[in-house]
Design a protein around this motif. Structure first.
Motif, PDB file in Angstrom:
ATOM      1  N   ASP A 134      -1.134   3.820 -11.086  1.00  0.00           N
ATOM      2  CA  ASP A 134      -1.568   3.487  -9.726  1.00  0.00           C
ATOM      3  C   ASP A 134      -0.764   2.361  -9.079  1.00  0.00           C
ATOM      4  O   ASP A 134      -0.501   2.391  -7.872  1.00  0.00           O
ATOM      5  N   SER A 135      -0.373   1.394  -9.864  1.00  0.00           N
ATOM      6  CA  SER A 135       0.283   0.217  -9.292  1.00  0.00           C
ATOM      7  C   SER A 135       1.672   0.491  -8.725  1.00  0.00           C
ATOM      8  O   SER A 135       2.218  -0.345  -8.000  1.00  0.00           O
ATOM      9  N   VAL A 136       2.245   1.643  -9.037  1.00  0.00           N
ATOM     10  CA  VAL A 136       3.598   1.934  -8.542  1.00  0.00           C
ATOM     11  C   VAL A 136       3.641   3.111  -7.579  1.00  0.00           C
ATOM     12  O   VAL A 136       4.698   3.410  -7.026  1.00  0.00           O
ATOM     13  N   LYS A 137       2.511   3.758  -7.370  1.00  0.00           N
ATOM     14  CA  LYS A 137       2.488   4.912  -6.472  1.00  0.00           C
ATOM     15  C   LYS A 137       2.953   4.509  -5.077  1.00  0.00           C
ATOM     16  O   LYS A 137       2.529   3.485  -4.537  1.00  0.00           O
ATOM     17  N   ASP A 194      11.475   0.975  -5.278  1.00  0.00           N
ATOM     18  CA  ASP A 194      11.565   0.352  -3.962  1.00  0.00           C
ATOM     19  C   ASP A 194      10.471  -0.697  -3.800  1.00  0.00           C
ATOM     20  O   ASP A 194       9.507  -0.719  -4.550  1.00  0.00           O
ATOM     21  N   SER A 195      10.653  -1.534  -2.799  1.00  0.00           N
ATOM     22  CA  SER A 195       9.660  -2.567  -2.489  1.00  0.00           C
ATOM     23  C   SER A 195       9.265  -3.342  -3.746  1.00  0.00           C
ATOM     24  O   SER A 195       8.079  -3.520  -4.047  1.00  0.00           O
ATOM     25  N   LEU A 196      10.273  -3.796  -4.467  1.00  0.00           N
ATOM     26  CA  LEU A 196      10.024  -4.483  -5.723  1.00  0.00           C
ATOM     27  C   LEU A 196       9.186  -5.737  -5.524  1.00  0.00           C
ATOM     28  O   LEU A 196       9.325  -6.452  -4.523  1.00  0.00           O
ATOM     29  N   LYS A 197       8.329  -5.984  -6.502  1.00  0.00           N
ATOM     30  CA  LYS A 197       7.465  -7.166  -6.511  1.00  0.00           C
ATOM     31  C   LYS A 197       7.756  -7.975  -7.770  1.00  0.00           C
ATOM     32  O   LYS A 197       8.181  -7.409  -8.784  1.00  0.00           O
TER      33      LYS A 197
END
Length: 128
Positions: A62-65, A84-87
């Protein structure tokens, strides 16, 4: 001898992108499901994404969907993970894994035990 070799990791700023690659050899690539797992310092290894033999079905934690995309190129014996949209919380060693259909049936695909072969991993570090 089966080998899975990851590449593409690195140091990126939050919000950036990376594409990880995992080149497979020594196996019939089209008969293996492939997956990516990651392990952050001091944490358990966790499932990230998986793709079926045909490439038609994908699975994500879920955390990367919506941010990660797994794909495979049978002609190149390679599986990819577009990130994408790395955290900062994505910082981890990312490893690819390969599983036969039999192995996938013995456990949930989110469990390491469902996979037969593993790569050494590639480091992804996200700065804030």
């Amino acid at each position: 001898q089966v080998q899975l070799v990851e590449s593409g990791g690195g140091l990126v700023q939050a919000g950036g992108s990376l594409r990880l690659s995992c080149a497979a050899s020594g196996l019939i690539f089209s008969t293996y499901a492939m997956a990516w797992f990651r392990q952050a310092p001091g944490k358990e290894r966790e499932f990230v994404a998986a793709i079926t033999w045909s490439g038609r079905t994908t699975y994500y934690t879920d955390s990367v969907k919506g941010r990660f995309t797994i794909s495979r190129d049978v002609a190149k014996n390679t599986v990819y993970l577009q990130i994408d949209s790395l955290k900062p919380e994505d910082t981890a060693v990312y490893s690819c894994a390969a599983a036969t259909s039999t192995s996938w049936r013995r456990a949930s695909i989110t469990y390491s035990i469902a996979y037969d072969y593993w790569g050494q991993g590639t480091q992804v570090t996200v700065s804030s």
